[in-house]
Design a protein around this motif. Structure first.
Motif, short mmCIF file in Angstrom:
data_model
loop_
_atom_site.label_atom_id
_atom_site.label_comp_id
_atom_site.label_asym_id
_atom_site.label_seq_id
_atom_site.Cartn_x
_atom_site.Cartn_y
_atom_site.Cartn_z
N LEU A 175 0.81 -1.21 0.00
CA LEU A 175 0.00 0.00 0.00
C LEU A 175 0.85 1.27 0.00
O LEU A 175 0.41 2.30 -0.50
N ALA A 176 2.03 1.19 0.59
CA ALA A 176 2.89 2.38 0.66
C ALA A 176 4.33 1.95 0.83
O ALA A 176 4.62 0.87 1.37
N ASN A 177 5.23 2.80 0.38
CA ASN A 177 6.66 2.54 0.51
C ASN A 177 7.36 3.89 0.46
O ASN A 177 7.55 4.46 -0.61
N VAL A 178 7.70 4.45 1.61
CA VAL A 178 8.20 5.82 1.66
C VAL A 178 9.48 5.89 2.50
O VAL A 178 9.64 5.16 3.47
N PRO A 179 10.41 6.78 2.13
CA PRO A 179 11.60 6.99 2.95
C PRO A 179 11.25 7.83 4.17
O PRO A 179 10.42 8.74 4.10
N LEU A 180 11.86 7.50 5.31
CA LEU A 180 11.65 8.28 6.52
C LEU A 180 12.54 9.52 6.48
O LEU A 180 13.62 9.50 5.88
N SER A 181 12.11 10.56 7.16
CA SER A 181 12.85 11.82 7.13
C SER A 181 13.82 11.95 8.29
O SER A 181 14.33 13.03 8.56
N PHE A 182 14.07 10.86 9.01
CA PHE A 182 15.02 10.89 10.12
C PHE A 182 15.77 9.57 10.15
O PHE A 182 15.41 8.61 9.49
N ARG A 183 16.84 9.53 10.93
CA ARG A 183 17.70 8.35 10.99
C ARG A 183 17.69 7.77 12.41
O ARG A 183 18.56 8.06 13.21
#
Length: 268
Positions: free
Chosen positions: A249-257
């Motif tokens: 349904l979704a596959n997104v990069p996170l904005s933090f590490r």
């Protein structure tokens, strides 16, 4: 009875971060993990001497729940029960009643290294993975029910039951997420860590799942990280699937590490 300590639970304004201060721990203690109960009312952890502490979040009190005398590698709560499980160094399992801290049973799970374990949502069964061997234990009879060998699970890092208990998810570093039916432990589907659209946003396609969790609505969430190089600029990823349709349904990069990139669902 167990000695009690008053604790403080601090919550920053407009923040979901909660810091727990427990005077039970000395400055020499190091806690490598903490386990939250499925209903979110208790937290348990162990110190280096094998003492297991339990914090009641409703009463805001911390108690010494058990003294094992040896290193504790993991703790599991049994849902809707006063029992909890302690995994000791050497793959020994203790079933402990937090009412009185009495040990109900002791089991030797495996002579080999145990990669990971999971407790069934209804609390009766435990599954362990040891060098590719899945072992199903009945905690009520305290007997080994089944063993199934999966050579591809030799590098398994996590076992996770779906909320309804009908499926078991195995997180393998090289095979991705493998969905098994329970209790037959037969493969249903696989969720691969590499994605076709990863290159479109400049992310390396060499991804490995770190942690996964499912919800009562039948959604599977997983975090993944790039394994191609230690200094890779790629941020961790969050992927979502439907367990009913087995579609992403979704596959997104996170904005933090985040340091560990783990994930957990909290229920009220």
């Amino acid at each position: 009875g167990s000695q009690l300590w008053q604790t403080s639970v601090l919550k920053a304004n407009d923040s979901d971060d909660i810091t727990i201060i427990c005077p039970a721990a000395s400055n020499k203690d190091t806690f490598h993990f903490a386990t939250l109960s499925s209903c979110g009312d208790r937290v348990a952890w162990a110190d280096q001497r094998g003492n297991v502490f339990m914090l009641d979040l409703k009463e805001n009190k911390c108690s010494l729940a058990h003294r094992s005398g040896v290193s504790v590698t993991n703790i599991f709560f049994i849902p809707n029960s006063t029992l909890f499980l302690i995994i000791l160094e050497g793959n020994t399992l203790k079933i402990v009643n937090r009412k009185g801290s009495s040990v109900e049973a002791t089991l030797r799970l495996s002579r080999d290294y145990i990669n990971c374990l999971a407790v069934h949502p209804f609390g009766r069964y435990l599954v362990s993975c040891s060098l590719g061997m899945l072992s199903l234990w009945d905690l009520e009879t305290q007997k080994l029910q089944q063993q199934t060998h999966f050579p591809s699970f030799i590098d398994a890092t996590q076992l996770h039951f779906t909320v309804d208990g009908n499926q078991l998810i195995v997180n393998s570093s090289t095979k991705g997420l493998v969905l098994l039916g329970f209790p037959e432990l037969k493969e249903i589907s696989r969720f691969a860590p590499a994605t076709d659209d990863s290159a479109q946003v400049g992310c390396h396609p060499v991804l490995s799942f770190v942690s996964c969790v499912s919800t009562a609505e039948g959604l599977l969430f997983a975090t993944a990280r790039d394994m191609s190089a230690a200094d890779s600029p790629c941020l961790p990823w969050l992927a979502v699937w439907s367990l009913s349709t087995l579609q992403r349904l979704a596959n997104v990069p996170l904005s933090f590490r985040p340091a560990r990139c783990s994930i957990q669902v909290l229920t009220s």
